[in-house]
Design an enzyme around this catalytic site. Structure first.
Site, short mmCIF file in Angstrom:
data_model
loop_
_atom_site.label_atom_id
_atom_site.label_comp_id
_atom_site.label_asym_id
_atom_site.label_seq_id
_atom_site.Cartn_x
_atom_site.Cartn_y
_atom_site.Cartn_z
N TYR A 140 25.27 -13.29 34.94
CA TYR A 140 25.86 -14.57 34.54
C TYR A 140 24.84 -15.70 34.47
CZ TYR A 140 30.24 -12.19 35.72
OH TYR A 140 31.28 -11.31 35.78
N HIS A 169 28.88 -20.83 31.25
CA HIS A 169 29.71 -21.16 32.41
C HIS A 169 28.86 -21.47 33.65
CE1 HIS A 169 33.89 -21.63 32.94
NE2 HIS A 169 34.21 -20.49 33.51
N PHE A 191 32.77 -16.78 42.82
CA PHE A 191 33.15 -16.66 41.42
C PHE A 191 33.97 -17.90 41.05
CE2 PHE A 191 31.89 -12.35 42.29
CZ PHE A 191 31.10 -12.08 41.18
N ASN A 243 36.72 -18.88 39.49
CA ASN A 243 38.13 -19.23 39.68
C ASN A 243 38.54 -19.36 41.14
OD1 ASN A 243 38.13 -16.55 40.37
ND2 ASN A 243 39.65 -15.89 38.87
#
Length: 196
Positions: free
Chosen positions: A10, A15, A60, A62
């Site tokens: 990531y 993001h 993470f 969320n």
């Protein structure tokens, strides 16, 4: 607080711009996020006579609110001194927006923080990434790296965000908003700055 997802896969995604902004700030001050408590990587430092906690949740995206709540409970800052940095698809690449309070705008990390703190009245720097074109799913878009045209623009913007973080700490939200919220970096400006 910079938002993103842990894991090398990531690292360069849209993001993770909150993480990248915090990384730049840490690099400038020679800081290392070496504290692994609170479901985050964090450190504390003195900056212009003020105690500053710098953190990136490792929950993470969320579930970002978990780490934020743990950090808030441990350090006890005033809500007016909390700054969250994250990407935003409703702002075009090359722009940032600095706000206090407001909704999550569909951003799962911000939704989680609002839910677990029970308030939306924290400060934010939103880094524009624009919306996907040609029907690309939003989740796929935000979890992909910026394309070549966007990459230099976003790198330039991250430098401005790093300056905005420093200004927020020293001078507060109002000065930061007036100084940086109207900044727009275009691809043409990036090309010119690279030439000279």
């Amino acid at each position: 607080m910079g938002l993103g997802n842990p894991g090398i896969q990531y690292t360069d995604t849209r993001h993770n711009l909150g993480f990248k902004a915090v990384d730049l700030f840490c690099h400038e001050l020679n800081l290392h996020l070496s504290d692994h408590r609170f479901q985050a990587l964090s450190t504390t430092t003195m900056y212009h006579g003020k105690t500053v906690v710098v953190a990136c949740p490792q929950t993470f995206m969320n579930r970002s609110g978990l780490a934020v709540r743990y950090l808030m409970e441990h350090y006890g800052p005033e809500l007016s001194n909390v700054l969250v940095i994250h990407d935003d698809i409703d702002i075009e690449a090359g722009r940032i927006k600095i706000v206090r309070a407001g909704g999550a705008g569909g951003h799962r990390g911000v939704e989680s923080i609002i839910s677990l703190l029970g308030t939306n009245r924290f400060n934010r720097i939103k880094i524009g990434i624009g919306r996907p074109l040609a029907g690309e799913p939003i989740e796929e878009f935000v979890l992909s790296p910026p394309d070549r045209e966007q990459k230099k623009t976003i790198e330039e913007v991250l430098g401005i965000v790093e300056n905005a973080i420093e200004t927020f700490i020293v001078d507060g939200l109002e000065v930061t908003m007036s100084r940086y919220s109207s900044v727009i970096i275009t691809e043409k400006e990036v090309e010119n700055s690279c030439k000279g």
